[in-house]
Write an enzyme that holds these catalytic residues in place. Structure first.
Site, PDB file in Angstrom:
ATOM      1  N   ASN A   1       2.650 106.690  64.588  1.00  0.00           N
ATOM      2  CA  ASN A   1       2.095 105.791  65.410  1.00  0.00           C
ATOM      3  C   ASN A   1       2.032 106.557  66.932  1.00  0.00           C
ATOM      4  O   ASN A   1       0.767 105.989  68.021  1.00  0.00           O
ATOM      5  CB  ASN A   1       3.024 104.631  65.677  1.00  0.00           C
ATOM      6  CG  ASN A   1       1.796 103.667  64.615  1.00  0.00           C
ATOM      7  OD1 ASN A   1       1.353 103.868  63.917  1.00  0.00           O
ATOM      8  ND2 ASN A   1       3.394 103.186  64.146  1.00  0.00           N
ATOM      9  N   THR A   2       2.304 107.780  67.301  1.00  0.00           N
ATOM     10  CA  THR A   2       2.313 108.650  68.666  1.00  0.00           C
ATOM     11  C   THR A   2       2.279 109.982  68.261  1.00  0.00           C
ATOM     12  O   THR A   2       2.879 110.619  66.455  1.00  0.00           O
ATOM     13  CB  THR A   2       3.559 108.364  69.400  1.00  0.00           C
ATOM     14  OG1 THR A   2       3.862 106.894  69.761  1.00  0.00           O
ATOM     15  CG2 THR A   2       3.076 109.665  70.369  1.00  0.00           C
TER      16      THR A   2
ATOM     17  N   PHE B   1       4.069 102.772  70.631  1.00  0.00           N
ATOM     18  CA  PHE B   1       6.108 102.676  71.553  1.00  0.00           C
ATOM     19  C   PHE B   1       5.384 101.787  72.892  1.00  0.00           C
ATOM     20  O   PHE B   1       5.608 101.988  74.118  1.00  0.00           O
ATOM     21  CB  PHE B   1       5.837 104.460  71.855  1.00  0.00           C
ATOM     22  CG  PHE B   1       6.994 105.201  70.773  1.00  0.00           C
ATOM     23  CD1 PHE B   1       7.768 104.192  69.759  1.00  0.00           C
ATOM     24  CD2 PHE B   1       7.097 106.139  71.308  1.00  0.00           C
ATOM     25  CE1 PHE B   1       8.259 105.061  68.943  1.00  0.00           C
ATOM     26  CE2 PHE B   1       7.670 107.173  70.515  1.00  0.00           C
ATOM     27  CZ  PHE B   1       8.423 105.950  69.396  1.00  0.00           C
TER      28      PHE B   1
ATOM     29  N   SER C   1       8.340 107.611  64.152  1.00  0.00           N
ATOM     30  CA  SER C   1       6.458 106.679  64.040  1.00  0.00           C
ATOM     31  C   SER C   1       5.483 107.934  63.977  1.00  0.00           C
ATOM     32  O   SER C   1       5.349 108.877  64.772  1.00  0.00           O
ATOM     33  CB  SER C   1       7.098 106.402  65.563  1.00  0.00           C
ATOM     34  OG  SER C   1       6.000 105.911  65.554  1.00  0.00           O
TER      35      SER C   1
ATOM     36  N   LYS D   1      16.592 109.272  63.217  1.00  0.00           N
ATOM     37  CA  LYS D   1      15.676 108.428  62.604  1.00  0.00           C
ATOM     38  C   LYS D   1      14.578 109.078  62.040  1.00  0.00           C
ATOM     39  O   LYS D   1      13.894 110.142  62.502  1.00  0.00           O
ATOM     40  CB  LYS D   1      15.497 107.303  63.191  1.00  0.00           C
ATOM     41  CG  LYS D   1      14.319 105.943  62.083  1.00  0.00           C
ATOM     42  CD  LYS D   1      13.930 104.817  63.061  1.00  0.00           C
ATOM     43  CE  LYS D   1      13.859 103.990  61.772  1.00  0.00           C
ATOM     44  NZ  LYS D   1      13.694 102.208  62.613  1.00  0.00           N
TER      45      LYS D   1
ATOM     46  N   ASN E   1       1.779  98.319  61.104  1.00  0.00           N
ATOM     47  CA  ASN E   1       1.541  98.807  62.366  1.00  0.00           C
ATOM     48  C   ASN E   1       1.200  99.518  62.942  1.00  0.00           C
ATOM     49  O   ASN E   1       1.366 100.920  62.709  1.00  0.00           O
ATOM     50  CB  ASN E   1       3.102  98.162  63.152  1.00  0.00           C
ATOM     51  CG  ASN E   1       4.066  99.054  63.726  1.00  0.00           C
ATOM     52  OD1 ASN E   1       4.078  99.722  64.184  1.00  0.00           O
ATOM     53  ND2 ASN E   1       4.985  99.444  63.099  1.00  0.00           N
TER      54      ASN E   1
ATOM     55  N   ASN F   1      12.252 105.140  58.972  1.00  0.00           N
ATOM     56  CA  ASN F   1      11.779 104.687  59.607  1.00  0.00           C
ATOM     57  C   ASN F   1       9.762 104.400  58.298  1.00  0.00           C
ATOM     58  O   ASN F   1      10.327 104.264  57.130  1.00  0.00           O
ATOM     59  CB  ASN F   1      10.624 105.707  60.707  1.00  0.00           C
ATOM     60  CG  ASN F   1       9.881 104.775  62.045  1.00  0.00           C
ATOM     61  OD1 ASN F   1       9.660 104.231  61.537  1.00  0.00           O
ATOM     62  ND2 ASN F   1      10.135 105.328  62.764  1.00  0.00           N
TER      63      ASN F   1
END
Length: 347
Positions: A174-175, A114, A172, A207, A110, A236
């Site tokens: 993805n940012t 967020f 994460s 995390k 993915n 993560n």
């Protein structure tokens, strides 16, 4: 797994993954989910960060990003639930498509970024949630924020009174540049601000990513030990693509599911030698045996999400019941007795 659930999963896997996930949440809200509540026994009952759990099998953040299905999840077999990630302002996330099934690998990639309804809407839903279940919130930062570290404190300040724990998610992929906040000085400053905003005095978890070096892990442990973090969630998603066979293996984003199991468990075991802070094992948990392996590697509790794509929500009950059997087989009276008994297997 019930025949109806098997048919439902087959149907959902024919659809676009993000559409299928949305339909699954709607089905839950319509009352089509589990009804028997959490699995528990004297062996399975445990405590983490002062929170009493009926069993150590939790739902990871990302499944119910916007806290929309808590009434239905309240009746599930999970021992605890985590929603989010929530950011101060609503945001759409990254362009679609941004979720990919890797069926042959029992995995997913993915790059959501967020996407969520923002802390105000999520706080209202959390305030109205059913009582009696341990529920936490994953804290995130807005992509366009000029002070991402402050965003975590903002979300905790707004939502903290309505949850039992909060997880600082700096891991994460993805940012852009979010993972830079895992550096020693940046992480210490971020956690200090979060702790100052913790008016509700709830446990704060951290995390981390599975892609940290041994030196990075040592620094994370040092900061966690000094900051008052109540637990570390390891881990993560990963940026690694080692060993994948599925057609979508080259997609950008974070990889979760079975390929992450070994890597995340090794990080967990290493971390258990560096800190007395309780650990929550995440990454590739899809069976009772894998949950048990995480616990024996050093986890006080575990979480899962991607495995539900392939096994459905009934998987939580199967894992909890199977874990009870494994503990009994090996002569452990409680989950706590088994924690860390197999750490050396992963070092």
């Amino acid at each position: 797994m019930k025949a109806l659930e098997i048919l439902g999963l087959r149907g959902l896997r024919r659809l676009d993954p993000e559409l299928a996930h949305g339909l699954a949440l709607k089905a839950l809200r319509a009352g089509l989910g589990p009804r028997r509540g959490p699995v528990t026994s004297d062996r399975l009952r445990c405590t983490i960060a002062g929170l009493d759990l009926p069993n150590p099998v939790g739902l990871a953040a990302g499944f119910d990003k916007n806290a929309e299905a808590l009434s239905a999840l309240h009746r599930s077999a999970f021992g605890f639930l985590e929603v989010g990630a929530a950011t101060p302002l609503p945001q759409d996330g990254n362009p679609r498509p941004r979720l990919f099934r890797l069926t042959e690998d029992r995995a997913a990639i993915n790059r959501f970024g967020f996407n969520n309804d923002g802390m105000e809407a999520i706080a209202r839903r959390l305030a109205a949630r059913p009582a009696g279940r341990v529920v936490g919130l994953n804290l995130g930062a807005n992509k366009t924020s000029l002070d991402r570290a402050a965003d975590f404190a903002k979300v905790l300040g707004r939502c903290g009174a309505h949850v039992d724990f909060a997880t600082v998610n700096v891991s994460s992929p993805n940012t852009e540049k979010l993972r830079d906040l895992q550096g020693k000085d940046a992480l210490a400053a971020l956690l200090s601000g979060v702790m100052d905003a913790n008016a509700a005095n709830i446990p704060v978890f951290l995390k981390i990513a599975p892609d940290l070096t041994d030196d990075d892990l040592a620094e994370v442990a040092e900061v966690a030990n000094a900051s008052g973090v109540a637990a570390i969630v390891a881990t993560n998603t990963t940026l690694s693509r080692d060993g994948l066979t599925s057609a979508h293996k080259a997609e950008g984003g974070g990889l979760s599911g079975q390929p992450l199991f070994e890597k995340s468990t090794r990080v967990l075991a290493k971390l258990s030698t560096l800190t007395p802070v309780p650990l929550i094992g995440v990454g590739g948990v899809g069976s009772a045996e894998q949950a048990y392996a995480k616990i024996r590697a050093g986890a006080t509790a575990v979480q899962l999400y991607t495995a539900l794509v392939y096994g459905g929500l009934s998987l939580a009950r199967e894992i909890a019941l199977g874990l009870d059997d494994l503990l009994a087989r090996d002569g452990f009276a409680t989950v706590a007795d088994a924690v860390g008994t197999g750490t050396g297997d992963w070092l």
